[in-house]
Design a protein around this motif. Structure first.
Motif, PDB file in Angstrom:
ATOM      1  N   GLN A   1       2.387  -0.357  -8.277  1.00 42.92           N
ATOM      2  CA  GLN A   1       1.075  -0.328  -7.647  1.00 42.92           C
ATOM      3  C   GLN A   1       0.093  -1.184  -8.450  1.00 42.92           C
ATOM      4  O   GLN A   1      -0.862  -1.717  -7.907  1.00 42.92           O
ATOM      5  CB  GLN A   1       0.556   1.119  -7.595  1.00 42.92           C
TER       6      GLN A   1
ATOM      7  N   ASP B   1       8.136   1.874  -9.719  1.00 43.75           N
ATOM      8  CA  ASP B   1       6.830   2.283 -10.243  1.00 43.75           C
ATOM      9  C   ASP B   1       7.008   3.048 -11.559  1.00 43.75           C
ATOM     10  O   ASP B   1       6.408   4.104 -11.781  1.00 43.75           O
ATOM     11  CB  ASP B   1       6.101   3.149  -9.216  1.00 43.75           C
TER      12      ASP B   1
ATOM     13  N   GLN C   1      10.842   6.819  -9.540  1.00 40.33           N
ATOM     14  CA  GLN C   1       9.394   6.955  -9.619  1.00 40.33           C
ATOM     15  C   GLN C   1       8.996   8.203 -10.405  1.00 40.33           C
ATOM     16  O   GLN C   1       8.032   8.182 -11.168  1.00 40.33           O
ATOM     17  CB  GLN C   1       8.816   7.009  -8.204  1.00 40.33           C
TER      18      GLN C   1
ATOM     19  N   SER D   1       0.835  -1.193   0.000  1.00 42.11           N
ATOM     20  CA  SER D   1       0.000   0.000   0.000  1.00 42.11           C
ATOM     21  C   SER D   1       0.875   1.250   0.000  1.00 42.11           C
ATOM     22  O   SER D   1       2.081   1.189   0.239  1.00 42.11           O
ATOM     23  CB  SER D   1      -0.918   0.001   1.233  1.00 42.11           C
ATOM     24  N   THR D   2       0.273   2.390  -0.265  1.00 39.09           N
ATOM     25  CA  THR D   2       0.999   3.657  -0.264  1.00 39.09           C
ATOM     26  C   THR D   2       1.613   3.921   1.104  1.00 39.09           C
ATOM     27  O   THR D   2       0.941   3.788   2.130  1.00 39.09           O
ATOM     28  CB  THR D   2       0.050   4.811  -0.631  1.00 39.09           C
TER      29      THR D   2
END
Length: 577
Positions: free
Chosen positions: A528, A497, A416, A369-370
């Protein structure tokens, strides 16, 4: 701090500084000699009507003036060159130090403050040095020499100096004392203006999208007004400085003429001596005024020097090894053993006891999760920051023991937020390998699914790229960043990501091409999107900084509630199966 900074960076310029001081000394002596010659012309030539003496002494004055001019020009030349060289060296030192910082130190200072320290702060110190070499060096010589020459003209009248000089010094020191804290506040508020402006320029699209123009205008106006307020306070003190000095100068001139006139009337002093004394008084007070001007600059330069020295004296938390390992036996084996990471002053660790193994020829995915610490985990491998506990090993060797150049060749990170530098497509792709051929660049672009759009650009590989890649879309920037890493051909690929801005079709094509290109390399993907990592050989599930599951997609779907929850938030039960 100011003295320490100048001592360290002016040491290489000892010879020009000595020559500069010598030229200033000769110039000042010549300046001090001229009023005496003028007094002799009046007393021995004009009063006695000796035209020949006037002509001879006038010729000497012309010669002395020429010497003064030549020395003044030479002193300014060497002073300007030395001051500019000092600014260049300090800027280079700050830049080199910032380049050695880890993400932790950069975050501590902040980019706007580092920019201000490298530009405006260095400029203030540089300006102080320039004014010191051109004005301040001659000021004490002029003051002391003027007092001696004034005593030589008339001792009783020189007692006025005992009152005038201390009064002027006390008034100046009282004003300067109040200016120093204001200058410190001014530099801090300049940082804030830079930060707000940088945020607004970078986030212009967001501001327009949410129609927050007026709010941002008000935010910048507040920061600007705060800087203006402290600048006005400083300006008022500066404005008070010169009238104060000129008041003392003018009162002193009147006093000298008053008492000197009585001395001449009583026969104790010649007219030429009074003229010379008045000139020496002006020279003494002008030297104090020059020192006053310097004192106005010193408080701000001191504050700036402290801020510069703070950067130069901050040690990076990522320290190069004293006895680095320069070669590796295996190729591309990555392992984290009980890795912990905690930011300074944080209540809890971002990562806690992370164990992870990634082998050559395999793809290892990290999902969570974030805020679970995925990006932080990848940052430990190329040493963007070092683990505060445990170890990160590449081919069995702790990354803290590897030579930085070897680690950079072994590990390739696609961040990212892909950042492109101003230049061309080719210059950005060659960032990791300056010797790459055009064929290698086109091959990397093809694998990264970027060849088509680059070929459509009128200049192709020579197409211009704006700072940060702002003239390209998010997906184009990501693909160019991936191609840049492919050009380097490292043994360990880290994708943080890096596929989030791509559509599903491009994502699938890119992953298929990457699988062929990196078949023998170690690949670690943070994502994600479940579809990006579901086919990985090993999936590591992070939750609040800890590993809560490791396995294939099928194994984790059957036995890991955290992974299953993430998958079902994106896919249906049938799609997940």
């Amino acid at each position: 701090m100011l003295i320490r900074l100048l001592r360290a960076h002016l040491r290489p310029y000892t010879r020009p500084i000595v020559l500069l001081v010598l030229l200033q000394l000769i110039q000042t002596i010549a300046t001090l000699y001229l009023p005496t010659l003028n007094a002799d012309i009046i007393d021995q030539g004009v009063v006695k009507g000796d035209t020949g003496y006037i002509m001879r002494t006038g010729g000497v004055m012309i010669g002395v003036t020429l010497v003064q001019i030549v020395c003044a020009v030479g002193a300014v030349y060497f002073g300007a060159r030395t001051a500019m060289a000092l600014g260049r060296d300090v800027r280079a030192a700050v830049f080199d130090q910032v380049q050695s910082f880890s993400a932790r130190e950069v975050g501590r200072f902040g980019a706007p403050s580092l920019i201000t320290r490298t530009t405006n702060d260095v400029q203030q110190v540089q300006m102080l040095v320039l004014m010191t070499f051109t004005l301040m060096v001659s000021a004490p010589i002029m003051c002391v020499g003027g007092i001696i020459m004034a005593l030589n003209q008339d001792v009783p009248l020189s007692t006025l100096l005992v009152v005038i000089v201390p009064v002027l010094g006390i008034l100046v020191s009282l004003i300067v004392r109040r200016m120093r804290p204001l200058f410190r506040t001014m530099q801090g508020r300049l940082d804030i203006v830079n930060r707000v402006l940088r945020e607004q320029i970078t986030g212009l699209r967001v501001i327009r999208a949410f129609v927050r123009d007026r709010y941002e205008q008000q935010r910048f106006a507040r920061a600007n007004d705060e800087l203006m307020d402290v600048s006005l306070q400083t300006g008022r003190l500066m404005a008070l400085m010169f009238p104060t000095v000129m008041l003392v100068v003018n009162v002193s001139s009147v006093a000298v003429l008053w008492f000197g006139g009585h001395r001449i009337d009583s026969g104790g002093m010649e007219i030429g001596a009074l003229t010379a004394f008045l000139s020496y008084l002006m020279q003494i007070l002008m030297s104090v005024m020059m020192a006053t001007f310097m004192f106005m600059m010193v408080p701000r330069a001191e504050v700036c020097a402290e801020r510069i020295q703070e950067v130069l004296e901050t040690d990076s938390s990522v320290v190069p090894p004293t006895a680095p390992v320069r070669s590796l036996a295996r190729h591309g084996h990555l392992e984290l053993r009980g890795a912990d990471f905690r930011y300074p002053g944080a209540e809890a660790s971002v990562l806690r006891g992370v164990d992870l193994e990634a082998r050559p020829g395999e793809t290892t995915a990290v999902i969570g999760s974030t805020g679970s610490g995925k990006s932080t985990l990848l940052g430990l491998v190329p040493r963007l920051f070092d683990a505060t506990g445990g170890a990160v090993l590449v081919d069995g060797v702790d990354v803290r023991k590897l030579e930085p150049a070897l680690l950079a060749r072994t590990v390739g990170l696609v961040p990212q937020k892909p950042y492109l530098f101003s230049g061309s497509v080719a210059s950005n792709l060659r960032y990791g390998n300056p010797d790459a051929t055009d064929e290698e660049l086109w091959h990397a672009l093809e694998v990264a699914q970027a060849r088509d759009f680059v070929e459509q650009l009128p200049e192709g590989l020579a197409a211009p790229v704006a700072q940060g890649g702002s003239n390209l879309s998010g997906g184009q920037r990501q693909r160019l960043a991936i191609a840049r890493t492919l050009v380097r051909r490292p043994e360990i690929y880290l994708f943080d990501d890096s596929f989030s801005a791509l559509d599903y079709a491009t994502d699938a094509a890119l992953r298929a091409a990457l699988a062929r290109e990196t078949a023998d390399a170690t690949v670690v993907i943070v994502a994600q999107r479940v579809s990006t990592i579901r086919d990985a050989d090993r999936i590591v599930v992070l939750d609040e900084g800890s590993v809560v599951g490791t396995g294939t997609h099928g194994e984790l779907m059957d036995g890991n509630a955290t992974y299953r929850e993430i998958v079902l938030s994106q896919l249906t039960e049938e799609e997940a199966a």
